[in-house]
Design a protein around this motif. Structure first.
Motif, PDB file in Angstrom:
ATOM      1  N   ASN A   6       0.803  -1.217   0.000  1.00 23.41           N
ATOM      2  CA  ASN A   6       0.000   0.000   0.000  1.00 23.41           C
ATOM      3  C   ASN A   6       0.842   1.276   0.000  1.00 23.41           C
ATOM      4  O   ASN A   6       0.502   2.266   0.641  1.00 23.41           O
ATOM      5  CB  ASN A   6      -0.905  -0.034   1.242  1.00 23.41           C
ATOM      6  CG  ASN A   6      -2.224   0.618   0.969  1.00 23.41           C
ATOM      7  OD1 ASN A   6      -2.605   0.781  -0.205  1.00 23.41           O
ATOM      8  ND2 ASN A   6      -2.920   1.023   2.006  1.00 23.41           N
ATOM      9  N   LEU A   7       1.945   1.228  -0.733  1.00 22.06           N
ATOM     10  CA  LEU A   7       2.908   2.334  -0.710  1.00 22.06           C
ATOM     11  C   LEU A   7       2.470   3.476  -1.627  1.00 22.06           C
ATOM     12  O   LEU A   7       2.108   3.250  -2.781  1.00 22.06           O
ATOM     13  CB  LEU A   7       4.273   1.806  -1.159  1.00 22.06           C
ATOM     14  CG  LEU A   7       5.466   2.711  -0.872  1.00 22.06           C
ATOM     15  CD1 LEU A   7       5.786   2.702   0.619  1.00 22.06           C
ATOM     16  CD2 LEU A   7       6.692   2.255  -1.656  1.00 22.06           C
ATOM     17  N   SER A   8       2.507   4.687  -1.096  1.00 25.55           N
ATOM     18  CA  SER A   8       2.187   5.861  -1.902  1.00 25.55           C
ATOM     19  C   SER A   8       3.238   6.927  -1.671  1.00 25.55           C
ATOM     20  O   SER A   8       3.821   7.011  -0.588  1.00 25.55           O
ATOM     21  CB  SER A   8       0.820   6.431  -1.520  1.00 25.55           C
ATOM     22  OG  SER A   8      -0.179   5.458  -1.704  1.00 25.55           O
ATOM     23  N   LYS A   9       3.469   7.724  -2.714  1.00 25.81           N
ATOM     24  CA  LYS A   9       4.387   8.849  -2.565  1.00 25.81           C
ATOM     25  C   LYS A   9       3.831  10.059  -3.298  1.00 25.81           C
ATOM     26  O   LYS A   9       3.448   9.972  -4.464  1.00 25.81           O
ATOM     27  CB  LYS A   9       5.763   8.480  -3.144  1.00 25.81           C
ATOM     28  CG  LYS A   9       6.792   9.591  -3.080  1.00 25.81           C
ATOM     29  CD  LYS A   9       7.204   9.911  -1.655  1.00 25.81           C
ATOM     30  CE  LYS A   9       8.166  11.087  -1.582  1.00 25.81           C
ATOM     31  NZ  LYS A   9       8.484  11.472  -0.207  1.00 25.81           N
ATOM     32  N   SER A  10       3.758  11.159  -2.600  1.00 28.41           N
ATOM     33  CA  SER A  10       3.355  12.396  -3.259  1.00 28.41           C
ATOM     34  C   SER A  10       4.286  13.511  -2.814  1.00 28.41           C
ATOM     35  O   SER A  10       4.941  13.420  -1.766  1.00 28.41           O
ATOM     36  CB  SER A  10       1.903  12.732  -2.933  1.00 28.41           C
ATOM     37  OG  SER A  10       1.655  12.552  -1.569  1.00 28.41           O
ATOM     38  N   PHE A  11       4.378  14.518  -3.648  1.00 31.55           N
ATOM     39  CA  PHE A  11       5.189  15.697  -3.339  1.00 31.55           C
ATOM     40  C   PHE A  11       4.288  16.922  -3.398  1.00 31.55           C
ATOM     41  O   PHE A  11       3.394  16.983  -4.233  1.00 31.55           O
ATOM     42  CB  PHE A  11       6.288  15.892  -4.399  1.00 31.55           C
ATOM     43  CG  PHE A  11       7.351  14.839  -4.408  1.00 31.55           C
ATOM     44  CD1 PHE A  11       8.351  14.827  -3.454  1.00 31.55           C
ATOM     45  CD2 PHE A  11       7.371  13.866  -5.407  1.00 31.55           C
ATOM     46  CE1 PHE A  11       9.356  13.868  -3.481  1.00 31.55           C
ATOM     47  CE2 PHE A  11       8.368  12.902  -5.444  1.00 31.55           C
ATOM     48  CZ  PHE A  11       9.369  12.906  -4.481  1.00 31.55           C
ATOM     49  N   PRO A  12       4.571  17.921  -2.565  1.00 32.23           N
ATOM     50  CA  PRO A  12       3.856  19.185  -2.759  1.00 32.23           C
ATOM     51  C   PRO A  12       4.348  19.839  -4.055  1.00 32.23           C
ATOM     52  O   PRO A  12       5.529  19.700  -4.389  1.00 32.23           O
ATOM     53  CB  PRO A  12       4.261  20.019  -1.538  1.00 32.23           C
ATOM     54  CG  PRO A  12       5.468  19.360  -0.957  1.00 32.23           C
ATOM     55  CD  PRO A  12       5.518  17.952  -1.459  1.00 32.23           C
ATOM     56  N   SER A  13       3.472  20.478  -4.793  1.00 30.59           N
ATOM     57  CA  SER A  13       3.905  21.166  -6.010  1.00 30.59           C
ATOM     58  C   SER A  13       4.748  22.375  -5.597  1.00 30.59           C
ATOM     59  O   SER A  13       4.670  22.813  -4.446  1.00 30.59           O
ATOM     60  CB  SER A  13       2.695  21.621  -6.818  1.00 30.59           C
ATOM     61  OG  SER A  13       2.009  22.631  -6.115  1.00 30.59           O
ATOM     62  N   PRO A  14       5.570  22.934  -6.523  1.00 31.68           N
ATOM     63  CA  PRO A  14       6.437  24.057  -6.155  1.00 31.68           C
ATOM     64  C   PRO A  14       5.669  25.215  -5.501  1.00 31.68           C
ATOM     65  O   PRO A  14       6.179  25.866  -4.588  1.00 31.68           O
ATOM     66  CB  PRO A  14       7.056  24.476  -7.482  1.00 31.68           C
ATOM     67  CG  PRO A  14       7.044  23.229  -8.302  1.00 31.68           C
ATOM     68  CD  PRO A  14       5.795  22.493  -7.891  1.00 31.68           C
ATOM     69  N   SER A  15       4.438  25.467  -5.922  1.00 31.09           N
ATOM     70  CA  SER A  15       3.658  26.552  -5.309  1.00 31.09           C
ATOM     71  C   SER A  15       3.162  26.151  -3.921  1.00 31.09           C
ATOM     72  O   SER A  15       2.750  27.006  -3.130  1.00 31.09           O
ATOM     73  CB  SER A  15       2.457  26.883  -6.197  1.00 31.09           C
ATOM     74  OG  SER A  15       1.550  25.803  -6.186  1.00 31.09           O
ATOM     75  N   GLY A  16       3.197  24.858  -3.633  1.00 30.80           N
ATOM     76  CA  GLY A  16       2.736  24.376  -2.335  1.00 30.80           C
ATOM     77  C   GLY A  16       1.225  24.249  -2.265  1.00 30.80           C
ATOM     78  O   GLY A  16       0.679  23.841  -1.247  1.00 30.80           O
ATOM     79  N   GLU A  17       0.539  24.611  -3.355  1.00 29.86           N
ATOM     80  CA  GLU A  17      -0.926  24.613  -3.326  1.00 29.86           C
ATOM     81  C   GLU A  17      -1.541  23.277  -3.722  1.00 29.86           C
ATOM     82  O   GLU A  17      -2.674  22.985  -3.385  1.00 29.86           O
ATOM     83  CB  GLU A  17      -1.470  25.718  -4.245  1.00 29.86           C
ATOM     84  CG  GLU A  17      -1.328  27.085  -3.592  1.00 29.86           C
ATOM     85  CD  GLU A  17      -1.447  28.220  -4.572  1.00 29.86           C
ATOM     86  OE1 GLU A  17      -1.897  27.987  -5.706  1.00 29.86           O
ATOM     87  OE2 GLU A  17      -1.056  29.342  -4.187  1.00 29.86           O
ATOM     88  N   GLU A  18      -0.758  22.512  -4.499  1.00 26.86           N
ATOM     89  CA  GLU A  18      -1.299  21.238  -4.957  1.00 26.86           C
ATOM     90  C   GLU A  18      -0.399  20.104  -4.480  1.00 26.86           C
ATOM     91  O   GLU A  18       0.715  20.333  -4.037  1.00 26.86           O
ATOM     92  CB  GLU A  18      -1.328  21.196  -6.484  1.00 26.86           C
ATOM     93  CG  GLU A  18      -2.412  22.023  -7.111  1.00 26.86           C
ATOM     94  CD  GLU A  18      -2.126  22.189  -8.581  1.00 26.86           C
ATOM     95  OE1 GLU A  18      -2.466  21.267  -9.331  1.00 26.86           O
ATOM     96  OE2 GLU A  18      -1.522  23.203  -8.955  1.00 26.86           O
TER      97      GLU A  18
END
Ligand code: ADP
Ligand code: MG
Length: 227
Positions: A6-18
């Motif tokens: 159940n591994l997931s990876k996300s990053f904040p977008s450069p603007s930090g909004e998405e």
């Protein structure tokens, strides 16, 4: 040897909004001594997945168990030990130090926890590994004095100096011509078979992938087994 659930990876977008979701709900089980290819388009998250397995990066969600150890439960000291000793890394770019000889480059990751008594053993082991990768005659050369294929084989020897049980290779043949690619893949499969080294390799090459015992594709955030 490796159990991912159940591994997931996300990053904040450069603007930090998405939030950029790289992959989600990845499951993967790799038995000790097996070899796995991970293929997929550029940007699909292959390097991110490998970095998370190697603890160069943290997962957003999910669980990774390597050699019966839950990586999320490791102390800071155990994390360093894991990165230095349990896993070995080979990247597309060899990252050898230009001012150190081939032999010194291979010895380098062994210098953590270094003591006088162990130095002779470390040197012997580095020499032996260079022999195994076919570079016993190049130990005193500098990285700039050997070919690209040879440099990548030095990087493989270096990744093995602390006797890891898992080798993580991120497009290790990406910068090599066909002949040198074949040579490197032969070397990796030999190490996998003879040393029972568990191998996880990201590759763009269908030929290289076919040399692995299992193959998975990472695409649009999901990992699927191909064979
Ligand atoms: N540190 C980071 N911060 C934000 N986004 C990242 C970061 N690292 C990777 N990404 C994004 O994750 C995606 C997957 O990248 P990567 O794992 O390098 O793909 P691949 O190795 O399959 O080409 C890309 O869209 C990339 O922009
Ligand atoms: Mg990549």
């Amino acid at each position: 040897m490796i159990e991912i659930s159940n591994l997931s990876k996300s990053f904040p977008s450069p603007s930090g909004e998405e939030t950029v979701h790289v992959f989600q709900n990845v499951d993967l089980a790799v038995e000790e001594g097996s070899s796995v290819a991970i293929v997929g388009p550029s940007g699909s998250g292959k390097s991110t997945l490998l970095n998370v397995i190697g603890l160069l990066d943290k997962p957003s969600e999910g669980r990774i168990v390597v050699d019966q150890k839950d990586l999320a439960a490791l102390s800071e000291g155990e994390v360093s030990k894991y990165r230095n000793q349990t896993v070995g890394f080979v990247f597309q770019a060899h990252h050898l130090l230009p001012a150190c000889t081939v032999l010194e480059n291979v010895m380098l990751p062994g210098l953590a926890g270094f003591n006088e008594k162990a130095s002779g053993q470390l040197k012997d082991r580095a020499n032996q590994l260079l022999e195994e990768v076919g570079l016993g005659h190049r130990t005193a050369h500098f990285p700039g004095q050997i070919s690209g294929g040879e440099r990548q084989r030095v990087a493989v020897a270096r990744s093995l100096i602390n006797q890891p049980s898992v080798l993580l290779a991120d497009e290790p043949t990406g910068a090599l011509d066909r002949k040198n690619s074949e040579h490197l893949i032969d070397l990796l499969t030999k190490l996998n078979e003879e040393k029972k080294l568990t191998l996880v390799m990201v590759t763009h090459s269908g030929v290289s992938a076919s040399e692995m015992k299992q193959a998975y594709r990472l695409d649009e955030g999901s990992l699927r087994q191909e064979r």
